[in-house]
Write an enzyme that holds these catalytic residues in place. Sequence first.
Site, mmCIF file in Angstrom:
data_model
loop_
_atom_site.group_PDB
_atom_site.id
_atom_site.type_symbol
_atom_site.label_atom_id
_atom_site.label_comp_id
_atom_site.label_asym_id
_atom_site.label_seq_id
_atom_site.Cartn_x
_atom_site.Cartn_y
_atom_site.Cartn_z
ATOM 1 N N ASP A 98 32.372 42.515 41.296
ATOM 2 C CA ASP A 98 32.910 42.294 39.961
ATOM 3 C C ASP A 98 32.289 41.010 39.414
ATOM 4 O OD1 ASP A 98 34.885 42.619 37.824
ATOM 5 O OD2 ASP A 98 36.044 43.683 39.341
ATOM 6 N N ASP A 202 33.125 42.563 33.912
ATOM 7 C CA ASP A 202 34.448 42.476 33.314
ATOM 8 C C ASP A 202 34.372 42.209 31.806
ATOM 9 O OD1 ASP A 202 37.364 42.150 34.175
ATOM 10 O OD2 ASP A 202 37.079 40.314 33.022
ATOM 11 N N GLU A 256 32.655 46.899 31.717
ATOM 12 C CA GLU A 256 33.977 47.275 31.227
ATOM 13 C C GLU A 256 33.923 47.107 29.716
ATOM 14 O OE1 GLU A 256 38.702 46.272 31.875
ATOM 15 O OE2 GLU A 256 37.257 44.663 31.788
ATOM 16 N N HIS A 326 42.668 48.983 39.126
ATOM 17 C CA HIS A 326 43.706 47.970 39.386
ATOM 18 C C HIS A 326 44.497 47.595 38.138
ATOM 19 C CE1 HIS A 326 40.304 45.930 37.744
ATOM 20 N NE2 HIS A 326 41.057 44.874 37.512
ATOM 21 N N ASP A 327 44.108 48.119 36.976
ATOM 22 C CA ASP A 327 44.828 47.824 35.732
ATOM 23 C C ASP A 327 45.649 49.011 35.239
ATOM 24 O OD1 ASP A 327 43.594 45.305 35.563
ATOM 25 O OD2 ASP A 327 41.908 46.103 34.407
HETATM 26 C C1 GLC Z 1 39.672 43.114 32.999
HETATM 27 C C2 GLC Z 1 40.223 43.229 34.396
HETATM 28 C C3 GLC Z 1 41.630 42.740 34.393
HETATM 29 C C4 GLC Z 1 41.641 41.290 33.957
HETATM 30 C C5 GLC Z 1 40.927 41.105 32.614
HETATM 31 C C6 GLC Z 1 40.619 39.669 32.360
HETATM 32 O O1 GLC Z 1 40.310 43.941 32.099
HETATM 33 O O2 GLC Z 1 40.084 44.529 34.869
HETATM 34 O O3 GLC Z 1 42.256 42.894 35.632
HETATM 35 O O4 GLC Z 1 42.951 40.832 33.841
HETATM 36 O O5 GLC Z 1 39.709 41.793 32.572
HETATM 37 O O6 GLC Z 1 39.627 39.219 33.218
#
Ligand code: GLC
Length: 566
Positions: A98, A202, A256, A326-327
């Site tokens: 990540d 991310d 992401e 994980h979200d």
């Molecule tokens: C992404 C991650 C999440 C995190 C956010 C801020 O969405 O998947 O878990 O809280 O970014 O880094």
Amino acid sequence: MKTRWYKDAVFYQIYPRSFCDSNGDGIGDIRGIISKLDYLKELGVNAVWLSPVYKSPNFDNGYDISNYREINPEFGTMEDFKEMLDGMHERGIKLVMDLVVNHSSDEHYWFQESKKSKDNPYRDYYIWRKGRGKNGKKPPNNWTSRFTGNAWTYDETTEEWYLHLFTKKQPDLNWDNPKVRQEVVDICNFWFEMGVDGFRCDVITYISKAEGLPDGKGLPILRGDEHFVLGPNIHKYLNEINQKSWSKYDTLIVGEAIGTTHKEAQSIIAEDRNELDSAITFELVQVDFKWDFLPLKFNLKKFKAVQAGWQNLPQNCFPTLYYENHDQPRSITRYGNGFGIYRKELGKMLAVSYFMLRGTPYVYQGQEIGMTNIYLKEEEYIDVMARQVFGTMRKVFPPLMPFARWAMSKRARDHARTPMQWSAAPGAGFTDGTPWMKINPNHGDINVHAEMKNSNSIWHFYKKLIEFRKNNEIIRDGEYIDHAPNNKSIFCFERKLGDVRYVVICNFKEKTVAFNDVYKIGAKGAKLIISNYDNAQNEILGDGITLKPYEVAVFEYGNSASKRII
Ligand code: GLC
Ligand code: CA
């Protein structure tokens, strides 16, 4: 340099804190992962996305990094990391880490320096502005944090505000500063030189902010998006990192792509653009949620429209396929009745419903055994997102607290983060100590040990499906046809390459459903190759088909050697 190996990969996402604890401190760690590498090999995945293991104060569980070149001691050492990486490679598994570089932790050296004075060499690593109002005591603009509340925090030392699109402990890095971009290049190369195979970037679509940071429109929820989602310099910045780092190794770079649709994401993932290789958008997971925290009724038609959008993108865009991470809440609870008597059928049907699509599928830890959401009391939620939602609601409008509790019971990120259920033992085989987070009490019934013992389990189904998918050209390259876009119960699509066609029929309802349009597909005589019921109809006949609760059937047409494989 790029072999684009990810087109034949099946990913497994590890959230290290909750995966396996090797030393009894209640926190999953790298040696715990090492102890499960044979497990991953046996499941058959050939790539891992590992959520952050870097040094971090853990305000957002590692998504707030204070040193990009060190391993957080609670997870182990750099030696452990290298052993894990080698162990994966020996088993034919790639490792994608990540990369959280829209922001760092406020405890990162850069930020510690940055806040010291306006002329500190690191000042411009972050986004500092004077406040508005008479004494500058009002934030520089009206943007809000993704976890509710203001996106700016005032700092006494220099009497200016810094921007943080997430919590105040996650200051946004200033990508307009070439030094910041060079740091990112150096970090990537550092890990690639060690042998890492790629990055999941991310919230990468947030890195370029509009000139002048203008006010956003609309309600004070996720306000400001139009000024930083795929902002003015995004292509320039991604292209630059790609040239200086990502393209020099045989990597997968998946972004992401928060706040974007498949149409918009095209501009950053098309192969000839040399930016990202693929994107994780939120389109699908927002079919039943608004603003990330407001639950909506699940609508299969919308769900199918999103899938079709991705599937019908030009061949130079390669999708990412996922239901969980994980979200996100657990898919088996979200898209059906994961607590009901058809749990097993449901878990299998969902697996097929995305594994047969074009793209790289991701399985999130525990999904392969059908782990469910958890019931938590308000004080038991520990994730910063749920805590901030509760906190804001209590402050802004307390009568709506029951509503906030209901919303979090469906949506909180805590559901995905309960420890992995390895066995029925008191610590679920996850830990011998006190787990950092509550273990789902249903681990007595739902656990890896039980699933592996039962050859008819969701786990074995995944294993066979992963095997089936590997190097399958029809799934990788075939055309996509949605045969029933308006049907509210059935997801029926076809994958077609040359003379061979797969017809996939999924019943998303926990009841028997008649699907009468099968004849229109023109695949009479197609043979059943995958099913989640023993006594399933083994051939497409001329007319309709009746599907049992959560039944899924994959028929193959045009191959005389077709036989049932699952
Ligand atoms: C992404 C991650 C999440 C995190 C956010 C801020 O969405 O998947 O878990 O809280 O970014 O880094
Ligand atoms: Ca541990």
